[in-house]
Scaffold this motif. Structure first.
Motif, PDB file in Angstrom:
ATOM      1  N   THR A  25      -4.575  -9.650   2.629  1.00 12.50           N
ATOM      2  CA  THR A  25      -6.054  -9.500   1.564  1.00 12.50           C
ATOM      3  C   THR A  25      -5.675  -9.080   0.512  1.00 12.50           C
ATOM      4  O   THR A  25      -5.514  -9.220  -0.260  1.00 12.50           O
ATOM      5  N   LEU A  26      -5.495  -7.293   0.652  1.00 13.80           N
ATOM      6  CA  LEU A  26      -4.964  -6.097   0.025  1.00 13.80           C
ATOM      7  C   LEU A  26      -4.033  -7.352  -1.216  1.00 13.80           C
ATOM      8  O   LEU A  26      -3.620  -6.982  -2.125  1.00 13.80           O
ATOM      9  N   ALA A  27      -2.760  -7.424  -0.768  1.00 14.80           N
ATOM     10  CA  ALA A  27      -1.260  -8.012  -1.786  1.00 14.80           C
ATOM     11  C   ALA A  27      -1.859  -9.391  -2.786  1.00 14.80           C
ATOM     12  O   ALA A  27      -1.079  -9.084  -3.484  1.00 14.80           O
ATOM     13  N   SER A  28      -2.795  -9.942  -1.401  1.00 15.70           N
ATOM     14  CA  SER A  28      -3.443 -11.324  -2.629  1.00 15.70           C
ATOM     15  C   SER A  28      -4.102 -11.084  -3.643  1.00 15.70           C
ATOM     16  O   SER A  28      -4.527 -11.699  -4.990  1.00 15.70           O
ATOM     17  N   HIS A  29      -4.968  -9.837  -3.409  1.00 14.35           N
ATOM     18  CA  HIS A  29      -5.572  -9.234  -4.751  1.00 14.35           C
ATOM     19  C   HIS A  29      -4.732  -8.239  -5.464  1.00 14.35           C
ATOM     20  O   HIS A  29      -6.130  -6.970  -6.424  1.00 14.35           O
ATOM     21  N   GLY A  30      -3.511  -7.707  -5.467  1.00  9.25           N
ATOM     22  CA  GLY A  30      -2.740  -7.371  -6.547  1.00  9.25           C
ATOM     23  C   GLY A  30      -2.897  -5.517  -6.116  1.00  9.25           C
ATOM     24  O   GLY A  30      -2.424  -5.013  -7.236  1.00  9.25           O
TER      25      GLY A  30
END
Length: 372
Positions: free
Chosen positions: A32-37
């Motif tokens: 989730t963190l990675a998918s939001h940059g």
């Protein structure tokens, strides 16, 4: 990049069992963190960490909560009451929905939304072992200025909590035949004087202005080896709910001394804290007038929460961040009018509370460290 929806995240997170192993839940968090940059890291203790802003900040805000839950896992259920116009009936049920995946969802929403100002930094630090030994929190070395810990507070702002210590009092005597009791030293007899000392242990101590009085509770007792023998040992387990400034070692030393003074000289006295690899969750207290407290309280009120300032009724990892300013805040409740919610079969969180918490935390973080 899609906009983060805290309720949609919660719908994904609650079905993931994290009572015995947090690996799958941590994988969802990292994704989730990675998918939001934001590229997170996972340290050797299993903490998930992500930051935005200045590497050498003048002001650093940390959001903290945990991903582990207690056993057994309770399945996910969504009850949607929005169709009849009552948004308050829209709830997510299941283990971790309020403790603490609901607070995590609100924290992530705020973390993604805030843009740190020049000289500011915001970090999310999610621990894997809050419900047992706090091995994750013990390993954190964040050196931040402000901390917000996500727990179910009903959108109240909690500025203090009692600590919890546990230890075993051992009274030792001399074994002998029960037919000749005077030839031995009865450790169970000494328990009477020890309990008197325990009952009066806090007499004369000032109550804490936020937390009230500390408590000391005997919980289990064992003694003796045979029904026809004077017992040579008696063991009593004690639960201590502490208030500042008492530390675990101060409690251990003063309790042992009080019992030593109360029992006969021929009875041995030893009080030892329960062995654990990490420090106990000690009491903490942040001044109600601190900027952090007032900012989060005002943001909660604007978002539709109470904004009430009060103590938290359970021990939390917030104590690992004190004496830096720290508050506990989040959607959900530990208990409601019908009984236990957190750690219970009926655990739930209201979706409107999750959204209000997300709004409040975004507002507060923007005011504290954001580029306004």
């Amino acid at each position: 990049m899609s906009e983060f929806d805290p309720v949609a995240f919660l719908e994904r997170a609650v079905p993931v069992a994290s009572n015995e192993d947090v690996a799958e839940m941590r994988e969802l968090l990292v994704e989730t963190l990675a998918s939001h940059g934001v590229e997170p890291t996972v340290d050797d203790a299993g903490n998930t960490l992500a930051s935005k802003g200045d590497d050498d900040p003048e002001r650093h805000l940390v959001f903290n909560t945990h991903i582990d839950t207690v056993s057994p896992h309770v399945p996910f259920e969504r009850r949607d009451g929005r169709g009849d116009g009552d948004d308050s009936d829209d709830v997510i049920r299941g283990r971790g929905s309020c403790d603490a995946k609901g607070p995590l969802a609100a924290i992530l929403a705020a973390f993604f939304a805030v843009e740190p100002a020049d000289g500011a930094r915001v970090t999310v630090a999610v621990t894997p072992d809050e419900e047992v030994l706090s091995t994750g929190a013990d390993a954190l070395d964040l050196d931040a200025d402000l901390y917000i810990v996500g727990e179910p507070t009903g959108l109240d702002v909690c500025t203090a909590a009692k600590g919890r210590f546990q230890g075993t009092l051992r009274l030792s005597g001399v074994a002998s035949h029960a037919a000749e009791p005077a030839s031995g030293v009865n450790a169970v007899f000494a328990l009477e004087q020890a309990l008197t000392a325990i009952r009066s242990f806090d007499d004369g101590r000032d109550e804490h202005p936020q937390l009230g009085a500390a408590t000391l509770t005997p919980t289990t007792v064992e003694g003796g080896e045979s029904t026809n023998q004077v017992p040579a040992e008696c063991r009593l387990v004690l639960d201590r709910r502490s208030v500042p400034p008492e530390t675990a070692e101060e409690f251990r030393s003063s309790l042992e001394s009080a019992v030593r003074d109360a029992v006969p000289d021929d009875v041995g006295v030893e009080f030892s804290l329960t062995d654990r690899p990490t420090p106990f969750l000690e009491a903490f207290a942040t001044d109600d007038d601190h900027e952090l407290v007032q900012t989060v309280a005002a943001a909660s009120r604007r978002a539709g929460g109470s904004g009430d300032v009060r103590p938290f009724t359970a021990a939390t990892e917030a104590s690992y961040f004190s004496p830096a300013p720290v508050v506990v805040f989040g959607p959900g409740v530990l208990a409601d009018d019908h009984g236990a919610v957190a750690h219970a079969e009926r655990e739930y969180v209201r979706t409107d509370a999750v959204r209000r918490a997300a709004t409040a935390l975004t507002d507060a973080a923007t005011e504290l460290v954001g580029d306004t």
